[in-house]
Structure formats: C-alpha cells, structure tokens
Design an enzyme around this catalytic site. Structure first.
Site, mmCIF file in Angstrom:
data_model
loop_
_atom_site.group_PDB
_atom_site.id
_atom_site.type_symbol
_atom_site.label_atom_id
_atom_site.label_comp_id
_atom_site.label_asym_id
_atom_site.label_seq_id
_atom_site.Cartn_x
_atom_site.Cartn_y
_atom_site.Cartn_z
ATOM 1 N N GLY A 187 0.729 -1.298 0.153
ATOM 2 C CA GLY A 187 0.106 -0.166 0.068
ATOM 3 C C GLY A 187 0.881 1.176 -0.003
ATOM 4 N N PRO A 188 0.393 2.564 -0.254
ATOM 5 C CG PRO A 188 -1.241 3.934 -1.107
ATOM 6 C CD PRO A 188 -1.149 2.357 -0.607
ATOM 7 N N PRO A 189 2.381 5.076 0.997
ATOM 8 C CG PRO A 189 4.296 6.649 0.296
ATOM 9 C CD PRO A 189 3.009 5.636 -0.086
ATOM 10 N N GLY A 190 2.151 5.754 4.440
ATOM 11 C CA GLY A 190 1.197 6.510 5.528
ATOM 12 C C GLY A 190 -0.078 6.007 5.562
ATOM 13 C CE LYS A 193 3.132 0.280 3.212
ATOM 14 N NZ LYS A 193 2.661 1.844 3.051
ATOM 15 C CB THR A 194 4.851 1.249 10.170
ATOM 16 O OG1 THR A 194 5.619 1.397 9.094
ATOM 17 C CG2 THR A 194 5.899 0.854 11.371
ATOM 18 C CG HIS A 410 5.154 29.373 -11.959
ATOM 19 N ND1 HIS A 410 5.737 28.795 -12.750
ATOM 20 C CD2 HIS A 410 4.663 28.372 -11.236
ATOM 21 C CE1 HIS A 410 5.882 27.519 -12.860
ATOM 22 N NE2 HIS A 410 5.018 27.217 -11.870
ATOM 23 C CD GLU A 411 2.268 28.753 -7.874
ATOM 24 O OE1 GLU A 411 1.283 27.916 -7.935
ATOM 25 O OE2 GLU A 411 3.526 28.085 -8.136
HETATM 26 P P1 ADP Z 1 3.074 3.380 6.460
HETATM 27 O O1 ADP Z 1 4.033 2.371 7.092
HETATM 28 O O2 ADP Z 1 2.191 2.595 5.740
HETATM 29 O O3 ADP Z 1 4.016 4.314 5.477
HETATM 30 P P2 ADP Z 1 2.467 4.061 9.219
HETATM 31 O O4 ADP Z 1 1.954 2.994 9.824
HETATM 32 O O5 ADP Z 1 3.851 4.763 9.324
HETATM 33 O O6 ADP Z 1 2.316 4.244 7.568
HETATM 34 O O7 ADP Z 1 1.626 5.209 9.454
HETATM 35 C C1 ADP Z 1 2.069 6.643 9.985
HETATM 36 C C2 ADP Z 1 0.925 7.186 11.051
HETATM 37 O O8 ADP Z 1 0.083 7.520 10.533
HETATM 38 C C3 ADP Z 1 0.812 6.037 11.972
HETATM 39 O O9 ADP Z 1 1.738 5.930 13.013
HETATM 40 C C4 ADP Z 1 -0.672 6.461 12.472
HETATM 41 O O10 ADP Z 1 -0.498 7.568 13.522
HETATM 42 C C5 ADP Z 1 -1.219 7.068 11.324
HETATM 43 N N1 ADP Z 1 -2.140 6.048 10.584
HETATM 44 C C6 ADP Z 1 -1.919 5.473 9.586
HETATM 45 N N2 ADP Z 1 -3.012 4.770 9.035
HETATM 46 C C7 ADP Z 1 -3.811 4.644 10.216
HETATM 47 C C8 ADP Z 1 -5.118 3.801 10.389
HETATM 48 N N3 ADP Z 1 -5.545 3.288 9.681
HETATM 49 N N4 ADP Z 1 -5.381 4.014 11.629
HETATM 50 C C9 ADP Z 1 -5.017 4.834 12.578
HETATM 51 N N5 ADP Z 1 -4.021 5.790 12.313
HETATM 52 C C10 ADP Z 1 -3.194 5.483 11.060
HETATM 53 ZN ZN ZN Z 2 4.305 25.424 -11.168
#
Ligand code: ADP
Ligand code: ZN
Length: 597
Positions: A187-190, A193-194, A410-411
């Site tokens: 899945g995408p960043p953030g 997954k972690t 530009h903007e």
């Molecule tokens: P990834 O590993 O996918 O890049 P992370 O697990 O590091 O994303 O997510 C970063 C932070 O975003 C987490 O520590 C949490 O605070 C928040 N977050 C992301 N997804 C969720 C979720 N499904 N529920 C609650 N918090 C989330």
């Molecule tokens: Zn631009």
C-alpha cells in the site's frame, strides 16, 4: 568493490561542490548585507527624505541604501518607474547611482540555495550521509493493538491467524498446520502498514524487530548482508516474534541483469542473505516476517516464491468511512467542540492517508491550544487541513519583489488554466508563500474519491501543470528553473498515458510496462525503435498541451493580470476569492489531491 569506490568519489565531488556553493552563497550574502541596515518601504523612505533625515543615498541598480543623519542605515528597492533625483537634489541629499554591480542579488542567492539543496538531496541519496547507521535494527515491545488501526478491516482480518499462530506456534505444529513465514503488506506510504505490523506484534504479545530496506542501500559492501544475519540471529533467540522490513523494494528490487549479472552489488548481497535466512527457518519456528512496499511489481521474483513472501495483504488508501474512523482514533483524547463533525472533515479530505489525517488532528489541536481555546473547533480542523495539504509554510523566506511577481504569474497561470479547463480539478487555494522547495503552490482538490481517470482528466492535469511555465514565458519571454518539477510531472504523466494506459493515438490501447517491470532478465518489454516512437509520442502530447495552454492564456491575458495582481497583494487566495476575481464559478471534477508547484 568498484561500486563503493565510485560512491566515495561521488560523495567527495558532490561534497566539495556543495561546500563551494554554500560558501559562495554565504560570501555574497555577507558582501551585500554585511551592514546592520533595515528594510523600509518606499513610502517611509520618501517621508524620511522629505523630513530631511537622510544624509546620503547610494543606488545600485534598483537597490537603494540610505544613510540617515543619525547614523542609521536603510535598505529598499526602487519601484519601477520611480525617479528620485529631483527630490534628493531639493533636499540636498548626497547621492550617487550605479548600474547593477553584476554582484549577487536575492534571485541569484535563491537559485544558489536551490542548487545547493538539490545537490544535498542527491548527496544523501547516493551516500546516506547524515543518516544514523546505529539504528538499523530496532527492537521493541509493541503496545499497539488492532483497535489503534482504524479502517483497514480486511487487512486486520487477514492477519488474525498470524496473531493466533504467534500466540502459540506449538499448537499449529501439532495440528499439522503450516504458517506462512512471510507476508507482504502492500500500500501507499502513510496508510498504516507499520502500524498494522506493530499491532500484530502487540496483539500476539511478541517482540517486534524492525529494519528499513532503504538503510541497506547506502551501506558498504558486506555490511548489509551481515546486518541481516545479525537481525535474524536475534530474532531466532526471541521467537516467537515479528521481523518487520519497511521499504523492502529498496533491497528487494529485481536484480539487474544488464549490470553484469554479478552478485557484486551490495543490494544483491543483502537480498541474497535475506533469501537465505528465510529459507533457513525451521517449519513453524515462530518468526513471522512482515514487509512493506508500495511497489510489489518491482520485487525480485525470488522474494515472492513459496516459503518466502508468498502472501500479500493490501493496505489501501482510506475511503470516506475509513478516514472518519482514523480521525476518530486520533481525536480520542482531544476535547472537541460540539459542532465538530468528523464525517464532514472526512468528506473534505479525499486522498489523505492515515498519516495525513493523524497530522490534521494534531495540527488542529496545536492551533486551538495556541489561541487558548479549551476545545478544538471546526475552524481549527479547516486550517489544519490546509496546512497539511500545502506542507509547512516558510514565511520567513524573503522574496525579492521581482521573484515574487514572477512566482505570482507562474501560480496564476496554473490557476487560470485549471479554471478554464473543463475536466481539471477544482482549485482549492493558491499561494506564493514559499513551501519546501517550491516558490508557490496551487492546490486542487477533487470533489470525491476517484479511482479511475479518463483521458480528458489526464490531459487537463497536464495542462494545469504547464500553466505556470506558459504564463512565465508569455510575460517574460523566458522561463525559470521554477517550472522544472511541473514539467517532470507532466512528462511522467504523458509517458504513463502512452506506455501504461494505452491512451496514445499512435500506439492505440497497448500497455508496454516499463523496464524494471518486466520479468525477462532486465530486458525491455519493447524494442528500441518502439522506445523512440514512444518518446516522440510523449513529446507530441506534452508540446501539444503546452501550445494549447499558451493560446488559452493569451486569450485570457486580462484575467491572468488580475489574478497576478491580487496574488502579489494578498499572497494567498482561496477558491471564493479566485472566483470573484475571475467573475466565474467552478463546476468541474477530478483526480486525487494534486498540488502543482
Ligand atoms: P506506512 O508504514 O504505511 O507508511 P505508518 O504505519 O507509518 O504508515 O503510518 C504513520 C502514522 O499514520 C501512524 O503512526 C498513525 O498515527 C497514522 N495512521 C496511518 N494509518 C492509520 C490507520 N489506519 N489508523 C490509525 N492511524 C493511522
Ligand atoms: Zn508550477
């Protein structure tokens, strides 16, 4: 070994040029601003001269340095067209004027700093300079639970049996079951997954080891492989446990046959060691390896073979319900005003990841605290949302008037093209306050989550990206480096339209895939001739759009000027202000949140 040597040389070369640039930048800055003078407005300056407070004036190009009779010094810019001579003579001010010294000005320094930052980033990428090497393996007891992960119901459900297994590996063995040792979280960043990996460890109450693929890439030969060995040695002692590998694509990408096919590369050695370790597990040894990636398609096939990462769990971007749930989790301990409706916020944040949403709640709480409110209100969330969308503002960075004006053009170009192109995303906001490396930002937000784009939407996206450069070229008959990122993104979109989405007239509905995406030993999925034709097609899409945009802006010069003027004055305009300046509404829709710099 040659690889390491090259890296060292590259590091040395880049370091030197970086230092030289920074040195030059500082030196020139010092030269032009060594004194303790203060910036004042033109009006103030005229008042001081009229009042007879000024003794001496030096004009270099359009930069004025004024020496007051009381010893103070002032700096300002001479507005275009203003003539000072008569007033200065009348007031008996000693003055002299010279053409621009050719010495550094803010524009130049800004450019140098940009180049410096660029080199610095490259430096970091290639050498890992400045990153901690000590923290390669992280060990912790996880207190995260599934209840901390909002939305992502499928992913959690799929990992339930992994939790059961970790709680009691013996039970699984006696029942003859066999647990997968490797699970790929895709899945995408953030998107959490972690967080999910930690939650699995937390639910099962087992140790959590983590390591990031990107940290191996910058290591010297042999170090990566030995770290992997250490990691798994520790994990075996602590089993049952979780080993989490973030950004596995950094080490696990398809091995490059073109580069000689040898396993001499650091990355290959690390990858090989990882494969060896995973194969060496006894059945149900109690170690589960979770790995995260956004690009499973570029992983080496060996990694995905049975007994390794043979299971994939998708962790997608949250939909509106997911976003509401995530907001709820993070707002759990935040006192909210009665009028705060998390569903409304969720509706207004399409494309936000879980990390973005966590950030929104955090920023809103900070804003409320700053204005000494006992509770967080809807307005705080709105402001926080904008802040997260646009990245941290850098108000402190001073813009020269010239640079400010060209940034505004530009903007305004981006905005106007977005407003005049039917399939473009609605414009949410535009600013010429510098953020990160961009001098200004135009933010568009779609009205809904969109999972599929039409060709018209993509073309509209391309056009909006090019609006900035086109406006600059129309006004100044020249272009600046500011449009570089826009063009790169436009070209990338065009490339994907041709090669992945089969949207080109010349090629028709064919997907070529890209080089790294093929499973035939590093060979391209298409011939060199095709590659050349594709380049031509991409070029013709890009330049076709660009010509269209230039014409569109030419026909709407008036509106461009009006927008630019307001931008220079107000620096940030929201959707309502833009509409009232242009005298029309916005009724089009979209693709995920996009910001053109
Ligand atoms: P990834 O590993 O996918 O890049 P992370 O697990 O590091 O994303 O997510 C970063 C932070 O975003 C987490 O520590 C949490 O605070 C928040 N977050 C992301 N997804 C969720 C979720 N499904 N529920 C609650 N918090 C989330
Ligand atoms: Zn631009």
């Amino acid at each position: 070994m040659g690889n390491t040597r090259n890296k060292k040389l590259l590091f040395l070369g880049l370091s030197l040029s970086f230092l030289a640039l920074v040195g030059y930048g500082l030196y020139s800055w010092q030269q032009s601003h060594a004194d303790t003078s203060r910036q004042i407005s033109y009006t103030t300056f005229i008042q001081k001269v009229s009042a007879g407070n000024i003794a001496k004036v030096r004009i270099v190009g359009d930069e004025i340095t004024a020496h007051a009779k009381n010893g103070e010094k002032f700096n300002l810019f001479l507005p275009a067209g203003a003539y000072l001579g008569d007033l200065l003579i009348a007031k008996k001010v000693d003055f002299s004027s010279t053409p621009p010294s050719g010495g550094p000005n803010w524009f130049e320094i800004g450019f140098l700093v940009a180049v410096g930052i660029f080199l610095f980033v490259i430096l970091r990428r290639f050498t890992g300079m400045g990153r901690s090497r000590a923290r390669v393996v992280d060990y912790s007891e996880s207190t995260t639970r599934f209840s901390d992960v909002a939305g992502a119901e499928e992913a959690k459900a799929e990992l339930l049996d992994t939790v059961e297994f970790l709680k009691d590996p013996e039970k699984f063995s006696t029942l003859g079951g066999k647990m997968p040792t490797g699970v790929l979280l895709v899945g995408p960043p953030g998107t959490g997954k972690t967080l999910i990996a930690r939650a699995v460890a937390g639910e099962a109450d087992v140790p959590f080891f983590s390591i990031s693929g990107s940290e191996f890439v910058e290591m010297y030969v042999g170090v990566g492989a030995s770290r992997v060995r250490d990691l798994f040695a520790q994990a075996k002692k602590a089993a049952p446990c979780i080993v989490f590998i973030d950004e596995i694509d950094a080490v696990g990408r398809k091995r490059d046959a073109a580069a000689g096919g040898g396993a001499s590369d650091e990355r290959d050695q690390t990858l090989n060691q990882l494969l060896v370790e995973m194969d060496g597990f006894e059945v149900n040894s109690g170690i589960v390896v979770l790995a995260a990636t956004n690009r499973p398609e570029i992983l080496d096939a060996a990694l995905l073979r049975s007994g390794r990462f043979d299971r994939q769990v998708t962790v997608g971007s949250p939909d509106i319900r997911g976003r509401e749930a995530i907001l709820k989790v993070h707002a759990k301990n935040v006192p909210l005003h009665d009028a705060v409706d998390l569903l409304v916020i969720a509706r207004g944040t399409p494309g936000f990841s879980g990390a973005d949403l966590a950030n929104v709640v955090n920023e809103a709480a900070i804003l409320a605290a700053r204005s000494n409110k006992g509770v967080v209100e809807m307005i705080d969330f709105d402001l926080a949302k904008d802040k997260v969308l646009m990245g941290a503002e850098k108000k402190s960075m001073v813009l020269s008037d010239k640079l400010k004006l060209s940034t505004a053009y530009h903007e305004a170009g981006h905005v106007l093209v977005a407003k005049l192109t039917p399939d473009a995303d609605p414009v949410h906001k535009v600013t010429i306050i510098p953020r990160g490396r961009a001098m200004g930002v135009t933010v568009q937000i779609p009205e809904d989550d969109i999972y599929c784009y039409t060709k018209e939407m993509l073309v509209a996206h391309l056009k909006v990206l090019m609006g900035g450069r086109a406006a600059e070229e129309l006004i100044y008959s020249t272009t600046t480096t500011g449009a570089g990122n826009d063009l790169a993104r436009a070209t990338d979109t065009a490339r994907r339209m041709v090669s992945e989405w089969g949207m080109s007239r010349a090629f028709g509905p064919v997907a070529f895939g890209h080089n790294e995406n093929t499973d035939n030993g590093g060979k391209k999925g298409f011939s060199d001739v095709t590659a050349r034709e594709m380049d031509n097609e991409i070029r013709s899409i890009v330049s076709g759009c660009y010509q269209g945009v230039v014409t569109l802006l030419q026909e709407n010069m008036d509106a461009l000027e009006r927008l630019t003027r307001e931008l220079v004055v107000k620096e940030t305009l929201d959707a309502g202000e833009i509409d009232s300046i242009l005298g029309f509404g916005d009724d089009n829709s979209s693709d995920p949140v996009s910001a053109a710099a």
